[in-house]
Design a protein around this motif. Structure first.
Motif, short mmCIF file in Angstrom:
data_model
loop_
_atom_site.label_atom_id
_atom_site.label_comp_id
_atom_site.label_asym_id
_atom_site.label_seq_id
_atom_site.Cartn_x
_atom_site.Cartn_y
_atom_site.Cartn_z
N LYS A 13 0.95 -1.11 -0.07
CA LYS A 13 -0.20 -0.11 0.01
C LYS A 13 0.97 1.21 0.06
CE LYS A 13 -4.11 -2.04 1.91
NZ LYS A 13 -5.39 -1.97 2.89
N PRO A 44 0.62 4.52 -4.49
CA PRO A 44 0.34 5.82 -5.27
C PRO A 44 1.31 6.40 -6.15
CG PRO A 44 -0.25 5.85 -2.88
CD PRO A 44 0.62 4.69 -3.09
N SER A 58 7.85 2.90 6.25
CA SER A 58 6.77 2.95 7.07
C SER A 58 6.53 1.54 7.50
CB SER A 58 5.52 3.23 6.01
OG SER A 58 5.74 4.49 5.40
N LEU A 95 9.07 16.08 -2.47
CA LEU A 95 7.67 16.01 -1.88
C LEU A 95 7.36 17.44 -1.14
CD1 LEU A 95 6.63 12.65 -0.15
CD2 LEU A 95 5.80 13.66 -2.57
N LYS A 96 8.13 17.79 -0.63
CA LYS A 96 7.76 19.32 0.18
C LYS A 96 7.75 20.23 -0.92
CE LYS A 96 9.84 17.92 4.63
NZ LYS A 96 11.25 18.08 5.33
N PHE A 128 4.55 19.82 -2.74
CA PHE A 128 3.11 20.14 -1.75
C PHE A 128 3.27 21.52 -1.82
CE2 PHE A 128 1.75 21.03 2.70
CZ PHE A 128 0.65 20.31 2.53
N TYR A 149 -1.87 4.22 2.71
CA TYR A 149 -1.98 5.11 1.33
C TYR A 149 -1.61 6.49 1.61
CZ TYR A 149 -3.93 0.93 -0.88
OH TYR A 149 -4.11 -0.06 -1.64
N LYS A 189 -0.30 7.80 4.52
CA LYS A 189 0.54 8.09 5.56
C LYS A 189 1.96 8.88 5.12
CE LYS A 189 2.61 6.35 9.59
NZ LYS A 189 3.00 5.13 10.47
N PRO A 190 2.62 8.28 3.87
CA PRO A 190 3.69 8.75 3.71
C PRO A 190 3.62 10.35 3.63
CG PRO A 190 3.29 6.67 2.31
CD PRO A 190 2.12 7.18 3.16
N ILE A 191 2.79 10.90 2.80
CA ILE A 191 2.63 12.37 2.70
C ILE A 191 2.68 13.19 4.00
CG2 ILE A 191 0.20 12.36 2.15
CD1 ILE A 191 3.24 14.75 0.79
N ARG A 251 6.20 12.86 5.78
CA ARG A 251 7.14 14.02 5.26
C ARG A 251 6.75 15.19 5.34
NH1 ARG A 251 11.08 10.49 1.85
NH2 ARG A 251 10.05 8.70 1.62
N ALA A 252 5.38 15.73 5.17
CA ALA A 252 5.20 17.06 5.05
C ALA A 252 4.89 17.90 6.53
CB ALA A 252 4.26 17.40 3.99
N MET A 256 2.78 24.29 11.11
CA MET A 256 1.93 24.75 10.10
C MET A 256 0.66 25.75 10.19
SD MET A 256 1.33 20.90 8.30
CE MET A 256 1.81 20.66 6.66
N LEU A 308 -2.50 19.43 3.19
CA LEU A 308 -1.80 18.03 3.53
C LEU A 308 -2.81 17.18 3.65
CD1 LEU A 308 0.71 16.77 4.36
CD2 LEU A 308 0.20 17.49 6.85
#
Lengths: 244, 244
Positions: A154, A158, A187, A231-232, A235, B155, B157-159, B162-163, B168, B176
């Motif tokens: 999983k 993406p 993860s 990624l940042k 974003f 699916y 979680k990774p973002i 990382r972000a 914030m 996000l």
């Protein structure tokens, strides 16, 4: 756990697997999960496995022993007439091993389960990619689903879904799969370095570029470190939310 | 399935949940999974649930009925002296409901399971965020793990990993979480639009900005469409792999 990906592109097939196996979180080992059989100019067959290690090793050993015993080579891994027949042979072997291990015979949720990605090309046929279930049946990758994942699928899905393109070069697929594996490694502790990677170029019937990628691999480090920043930046590039 | 995220930032708490429930893939409905109790100036309590819908609705109804019966308000959701006591009350209610539903009493893998994210602030205390297990016990978000996910967590979680940044703004967390939800929606059919979003600003003891985000929401569309391109650009920005 495990994470393996087989990817079909216009130029051929790409395979990547991790090497961590665990029996509980306090019992971790490194085992190769990518197995390759080659008859140069005739066939290349690649098998990656997830699931019970005893089962997957038994499957590979049985396929391997059969492929070496000259007197018993009819219908074996180096003699199958097509990739479909190869997938059938592997599926039957999986079913046989699970049946032998499991006291009550084949059951879908058995502890002895194994899932397998099988890919390759046999002279006269196309490069093909299969996903083989513990029940021994299998499906083939097509245009709409050009890749298979097994194990912890999983976290790394993406990016493959979004960035895959059949016209990709091998170098691009290496980058794509390293990003996918890096997200998974970050993860799930039961997926671990080193990684095994292999390219198979269409119609060569020869094993292509192969590499074992460890934690100190400079390119892996560049992708892993670079992806966080990329990624940042991605974003940040999205429009800002406003309360309206 | 379900996907809910509770996020703790310096400025307060942020909540987002989907609304899809399904009993089999051919029986899909929309239900609110985010529930809010407010006593302006005194307390705000937000509960998001995943798991068996009968269980989670019963939990919410019981908490809700108790909070309304003036004669029985001691130790109820609008009377608990702290967020810790609130989490304990919710945990006990979950345990009670599951015990009533399940013929053999509480079992961890019960079909009647429910997981809950509980967050809020009670005057005199800090904003706090809890994850409550079906067994009724719970853990609290801290500096190292400033967010909780329930349901289909992988699916998206990774973002977040990382972000996320505790400094914030609320607008950035909205972005996000929409990216995280979009990745999940694209991968798991049992997570579905519309989404419920809520901001809680530290020390206000009032429900902040709330919105239900549907598929035609222009900002959601911009994030969803933009993220594919942003990811592709991020991917391109990584160095190229070379066979060496």
């Amino acid at each position: 756990m495990t994470y393996c990906v087989g990817l079909k592109i216009d130029r051929g097939l790409v395979f990547m697997s991790d090497t961590r196996t665990n029996a509980g979180i306090d019992n971790i080992s490194t085992f190769r999960k990518m197995h390759v059989w080659e008859e140069p100019g005739e066939r290349v067959i690649v098998l990656m496995s997830a699931g019970n290690l005893a089962t997957t090793q038994a499957v590979v050993s049985m396929l391997d022993e059969r492929s070496k015993a000259a007197s018993d080579r009819v219908g074996t891994l180096l003699e199958t007439p097509s990739m479909f027949q190869t997938a059938k042979l592997v599926g039957d072997t999986v079913k046989e091993v699970i049946k032998t291990s499991s006291p009550d015979g084949q059951t879908a949720d058995s502890y002895f389960n194994a899932s397998i990605i099988l890919g390759g090309q046999i002279k006269g046929g196309e490069p093909r990619l299969f996903l083989i279930y513990p029940e021994g049946n299998f499906i083939e990758a097509g245009e709409d689903t050009p890749f298979f994942q097994i194990g912890e699928t999983k976290y790394g899905k993406p990016i493959i879904v979004r960035a895959y393109d059949p016209a990709m070069s091998f170098a691009e697929t290496a980058k794509l799969l390293l990003v996918s594996f890096d997200s998974t490694l970050k993860s799930n502790l039961s997926v671990g370095l080193p990684l095994d990677m292999m390219f198979y170029e269409r119609n060569t019937m020869r094993v292509g570029f192969r590499k074992r990628i460890g934690g100190d691999d400079p390119y892996y480090r560049a992708v892993s470190d670079g992806w966080s920043n990329a990624l940042k930046a991605a974003f940040s590039s999205l429009p800002e939310f406003t309360e309206d």
